[in-house]
Each structure stands twice: as C-alpha cells, then as structure tokens.
Design a protein around this motif. Structure first.
Motif, mmCIF file in Angstrom:
data_model
loop_
_atom_site.group_PDB
_atom_site.id
_atom_site.type_symbol
_atom_site.label_atom_id
_atom_site.label_comp_id
_atom_site.label_asym_id
_atom_site.label_seq_id
_atom_site.Cartn_x
_atom_site.Cartn_y
_atom_site.Cartn_z
ATOM 1 N N PHE A 49 -7.937 2.478 -5.916
ATOM 2 C CA PHE A 49 -6.835 2.182 -6.828
ATOM 3 C C PHE A 49 -7.243 1.417 -8.085
ATOM 4 N N LEU A 90 0.830 -1.202 0.000
ATOM 5 C CA LEU A 90 0.000 0.000 0.000
ATOM 6 C C LEU A 90 0.865 1.253 0.000
ATOM 7 N N THR A 142 -8.367 -1.627 -8.258
ATOM 8 C CA THR A 142 -7.961 -3.032 -8.128
ATOM 9 C C THR A 142 -9.177 -3.821 -7.666
ATOM 10 N N TRP A 196 -6.317 -7.260 -2.200
ATOM 11 C CA TRP A 196 -5.895 -6.803 -0.868
ATOM 12 C C TRP A 196 -6.170 -7.864 0.206
ATOM 13 N N GLU A 244 3.635 1.670 -1.426
ATOM 14 C CA GLU A 244 4.069 1.895 -2.814
ATOM 15 C C GLU A 244 2.935 2.473 -3.661
ATOM 16 N N TYR A 245 1.714 1.985 -3.463
ATOM 17 C CA TYR A 245 0.567 2.516 -4.201
ATOM 18 C C TYR A 245 0.335 3.993 -3.882
#
Length: 96
Positions: free
Chosen positions: A58, A13, A60, A65, A15-16
């Motif tokens: 995001f 997370l 996704t 997750w 990094e996101y």
C-alpha cells in the motif's frame, strides 16, 4: 497519545482493500486466504512480517501497521483487572 477504543487494524485494512477479494489480496500479499481473513475479522493481529508486507503493498510504512496493532493491544490490555504490583526498590542505582 492514548486512543479511546482504537479500531482493530483489520478494520482499517478492510478499507484499504476496497473491492479486492480476500483471495486476490492474500495472493498478492503472499499469504494464505485464511490468514488474511483472520486479520480482517479481528481474530489475528498484524505481525511484524505482515506489517512489512502491507507497507509494500500500500505504499505505507510498517510502523503504521505495527503502531495500529500496538495501540489496539494496549487498549485491550488496559481493560483487564490486574493485581497491584509494587515498584522495585534497588539499593544501588541501576547501571552503577
């Protein structure tokens, strides 16, 4: 497939989020800053609700997750020494 020492989802997370501040990201996710910080530092996990929030934020899937969290949890649990537990033996087949 079993992973070897998977990262805590909070690391992914982080990094996101790239350059976003914890305060701004928490506001966008509709959570408080302490909650997000605990996830990012690995002190809290990704709940089902959080998985849906992250998926929306995001683009996704919530399964991404939740799956990361499950892999992390299972790996951590695999390192714990447990007593030997015998299998259940049933006199009639299950569901009969």
């Amino acid at each position: 497939m079993k992973m070897h020492n998977p990262a805590h989802p909070g690391e992914v997370l982080r990094e996101y989020l790239a350059d976003a501040t914890v305060t701004d990201a928490a506001r966008q996710l509709g959570i408080n800053r302490v909650t997000l910080n605990r996830i990012l530092t690995g002190h809290s996990g990704i709940s089902s609700d959080m998985a849906y929030r992250l998926a929306s934020a995001f683009g996704t899937s919530p399964e991404l997750w939740a799956g990361m969290q499950m892999q992390y949890d299972l790996y951590q649990a695999s390192k714990i020494k447990r007593p030997s537990i015998p299998r259940f033996v049933f006199s009639t087949p299950l569901g009969a």
